[in-house]
Design a protein around this motif. Structure first.
Motif, short mmCIF file in Angstrom:
data_model
loop_
_atom_site.label_atom_id
_atom_site.label_comp_id
_atom_site.label_asym_id
_atom_site.label_seq_id
_atom_site.Cartn_x
_atom_site.Cartn_y
_atom_site.Cartn_z
N ILE A 120 1.10 -1.22 -0.06
CA ILE A 120 0.27 0.13 -0.09
C ILE A 120 0.71 1.24 -0.28
N LEU A 121 1.68 1.27 0.60
CA LEU A 121 2.43 2.46 0.53
C LEU A 121 3.81 3.28 -0.63
N TYR A 122 3.53 1.35 -1.36
CA TYR A 122 4.25 1.43 -2.84
C TYR A 122 2.99 2.30 -3.76
N VAL A 123 1.81 1.58 -3.33
CA VAL A 123 0.67 2.07 -3.99
C VAL A 123 0.47 4.19 -3.93
N MET A 124 0.79 3.92 -2.72
CA MET A 124 0.81 5.71 -2.52
C MET A 124 1.70 6.42 -3.39
N ILE A 163 -3.32 13.28 4.68
CA ILE A 163 -4.94 13.25 5.11
C ILE A 163 -5.04 11.65 4.33
N THR A 164 -4.63 10.98 3.32
CA THR A 164 -4.78 9.53 2.95
C THR A 164 -3.43 8.95 4.10
N GLY A 165 -2.37 9.00 4.07
CA GLY A 165 -1.12 8.61 4.61
C GLY A 165 -1.64 8.25 6.46
N GLN A 199 -12.69 1.07 11.44
CA GLN A 199 -12.40 1.93 11.60
C GLN A 199 -12.88 2.96 10.45
N PRO A 200 -14.60 3.48 11.07
CA PRO A 200 -15.08 4.74 10.42
C PRO A 200 -14.44 6.26 10.14
N VAL A 201 -14.26 6.34 11.12
CA VAL A 201 -13.45 8.02 10.61
C VAL A 201 -12.16 7.81 9.55
N ALA A 202 -11.64 7.08 10.09
CA ALA A 202 -10.29 6.26 8.55
C ALA A 202 -11.23 6.61 7.37
N LEU A 205 -12.14 9.24 5.74
CA LEU A 205 -11.52 10.21 5.46
C LEU A 205 -10.70 9.94 4.29
N PHE A 206 -10.36 8.70 4.43
CA PHE A 206 -9.98 8.48 2.91
C PHE A 206 -10.45 8.27 2.01
N TRP A 207 -11.82 8.63 1.94
CA TRP A 207 -13.15 8.38 0.89
C TRP A 207 -12.51 9.92 0.25
N ILE A 208 -12.84 10.92 1.11
CA ILE A 208 -12.98 12.24 0.98
C ILE A 208 -11.45 12.70 0.20
N ALA A 209 -10.61 11.97 0.99
CA ALA A 209 -9.07 12.43 -0.01
C ALA A 209 -9.15 11.78 -1.28
N ALA A 210 -9.72 10.82 -1.99
CA ALA A 210 -9.35 10.21 -2.69
C ALA A 210 -9.90 11.26 -3.50
#
Ligand code: SF4
Ligand code: SF4
Lengths: 335, 206
Positions: A120-124, A163-165, A199-202, A205-210
């Protein structure tokens, strides 16, 4: 390294390239159709049945169009920029498992190009490099609107990387691995084990950042038609512009896969049903990208920055801290 | 509704205008934060999502697939001109009076007449430069014989910059007329219904 491995990898790469280039094309078709239906229109109707061949017509148009390099642009960079966008989008796909492993003629296929342990680190990271496409393209274009777009894209992408991180950090702490396959297997027990519940908050947040990472509508200010024309794409024509486009849509698909894998249980236990569920989840995320485009207005760049640094980042940090404390208590209690 | 409340553009008891209730704009950072939270959680965003989803499910499509389907045009629509014939005899209605040529604002009607063998005025040439015509309808309005009218042909794209309509293009073909296909023109300059009852003799004797 044996020959079979090399052949297998090359075949996988070619399949992913072909499938997702085609999907990017059909993505534009679905986008037009769904947006049209939501606005009480029919969308493309004339090329082929229900406009299905519109994609082919667009392809022919993009390939045969003259490739214009305007006079004052920085030529090498201008030519390179679209390639960066498309290439990084597809490079990111290398660590994404698209399907559970299956056996064909006694040969087990892992439908992931490379299961590296920092997946996932690589993808990001590779998706983050995609920033250079709009940035360099916009700066090399010798066009004010492109320049504004380049500045915006740099600001937005760098901010939302944070945010994604941070949003990813919490689930990763729970799973204890960066490989997307491990993350998937962590949730393989069923729907109640999805990380989206713990982890609903994460997840949000990830969705928004996407949306910011892919430059989709509520955060579409990188190429906001009504104020900066097509942003970094203004001076591009023909296939170079098409590469930007393919990159953008491929990115949407890949980030949908990543979200489905990390938060919504991915392909579950690896059965065919699970795999189909994964496709459904991805389709939902992709549909949501289009849905918001029909429904929501764009926000201003300063609002976007404000949202990122003053609202989302503190929440993300809090989420990481809370997760850490809970995990600590659990392990202490377990000991 | 009477127009008076709308002509007074000041917001008052009498006028129809009123201020939209915008609420207070937040001044402090905390106020802005509260506004964002309120707006995000109040469901406004989801109302938007629901509205477009509802339209998609209802599938109430308003697209007109233009070359295949066409919207009806209004009877007074001013499209490319037509020259009509007399129903009984099939003669051209135009008497060559030249009024249309004279009134044309953009000077785009060109006509030629001559006295024929029976000492009648005959129109030999009649063309309208559609590249210049502004489709104002004055020619049809002024024509005393209801000879020049606006038809319903509005697809007049052309490769030529100045595309002329010559007399043969506009004049109702004879077989068309005998088949009863010539349409009387209800628009600009047409006779209104019950015109006969309203016509009075010009008083000549005093
Ligand atoms: S419509 Fe107006 S501009 Fe056109 S020919 Fe008639 S009078 Fe002239
Ligand atoms: S006004 Fe009517 S009758 Fe007179 S010349 Fe024009 S078309 Fe003919």
């Amino acid at each position: 390294m044996d020959l079979a491995f090399i052949i297998e990898t090359v075949v996988k790469i070619v399949v992913i390239l072909l499938v997702f280039s085609a999907l990017a094309g059909f993505g534009t078709y679905f986008e037009r159709k769904i947006l049209a239906f939501m606005q009480r229109r029919l969308g493309p109707m004339h090329v082929g049945p229900y406009g299905l061949l519109q994609v082919a017509a667009d392809g022919i148009k993009l390939f045969t169009k003259e490739d214009i390099i305007p006079q004052n642009v920085v030529k090498p960079i201008f030519k390179l920029a679209p390639v960066i966008t498309a290439a990084t989008a597809f490079m990111a796909a290398a660590a994404i498992p698209f399907w559970p492993e299956f056996t064909v003629l006694g040969y087990t296929v892992h439908p992931i190009v490379s299961d590296i342990n920092v997946g996932i680190l690589y993808v990001m990271a590779v998706m983050a490099i995609g920033l250079y496409g709009p940035l360099l393209g916009g700066m090399a274009s010798a066009n004010k609107f492109s320049l504004i777009s380049a500045a915006r894209s740099a600001a937005v992408f760098i901010s939302y990387e944070v945010i994604t991180g941070l949003a990813l950090l919490a689930p990763l702490m729970m799973v204890g691995s960066l490989s997307l396959i491990d993350i998937n297997n962590y949730q393989s027990a069923g729907i109640t084990h999805w990380i989206a519940w713990s982890q609903p908050v994460a997840f949000i947040l990830f969705w928004i950042a996407a949306f910011a990472e892919t430059g989709r509508t509520p955060f579409h200010l990188v190429a906001n038609d009504h104020e900066i024309i097509d942003g970094f794409g203004t001076e591009y024509s023909g296939m170079r512009w098409g590469l930007f486009f393919i990159g953008e849509y491929a990115n949407m698909f890949f980030i949908s896969f990543v979200m489905a894998l990390i938060f919504l249980g991915g392909y579950g236990d690896g059965s065919i049903a699970g795999a189909l569920q994964l496709l459904l989840k991805v389709a939902f995320f992709f549909f949501f990208f289009l849905w918001t485009r029909a429904a929501w207005p764009d926000v201003r760049p300063d609002q976007l920055m404000w949202l990122c640094w003053k609202v989302l980042m503190p929440i993300a940090v809090l989420n990481v801290i809370v997760t850490g404390v809970v995990i600590l208590i659990q392990t202490q209690g377990g000991m | 509704m009477h127009v008076d409340p709308f002509t007074d553009r000041n917001v008052s008891e009498q006028s129809a205008y009123y201020y939209v209730d915008m609420g207070e704009y937040p001044q402090t950072g905390w106020g802005k934060f509260k506004q964002v939270v309120k707006r995000s959680l109040k469901g406004e965003l989801f109302v938007g999502l629901w509205v477009v989803m509802r339209e998609m499910i209802k599938f109430d499509i308003h697209t007109v697939q233009y070359p295949k389907e066409k919207l009806p045009i209004g009877p007074r629509y001013r499209a490319v001109h037509k020259l009509l014939r007399l129903w009984e005899s099939g003669f051209e209605r135009c008497i060559g009076c030249g009024l249309c040529e004279k009134i044309c604002i953009s000077d785009c009607i060109r006509m030629d007449t001559r006295i024929d063998e029976e000492s009648r005025k005959e129109v030999t040439e009649y063309s309208i430069n559609l590249g210049r015509c502004i489709f104002c309808g004055y020619c049809a309005e002024v024509c005393p014989e209801l000879a020049i009218v606006h038809g319903d042909r509005y697809e007049n794209a052309s490769e030529q910059r100045a595309h002329f309509v010559i007399k043969d293009d506009m004049l109702t073909p004879l077989d068309f007329l005998t088949a009863g296909q010539q349409k009387e023109y209800p628009g600009f300059g047409a006779i209104t219904p019950h015109e006969d009852e309203r016509v009075t003799k010009t008083p000549l004797a005093y």
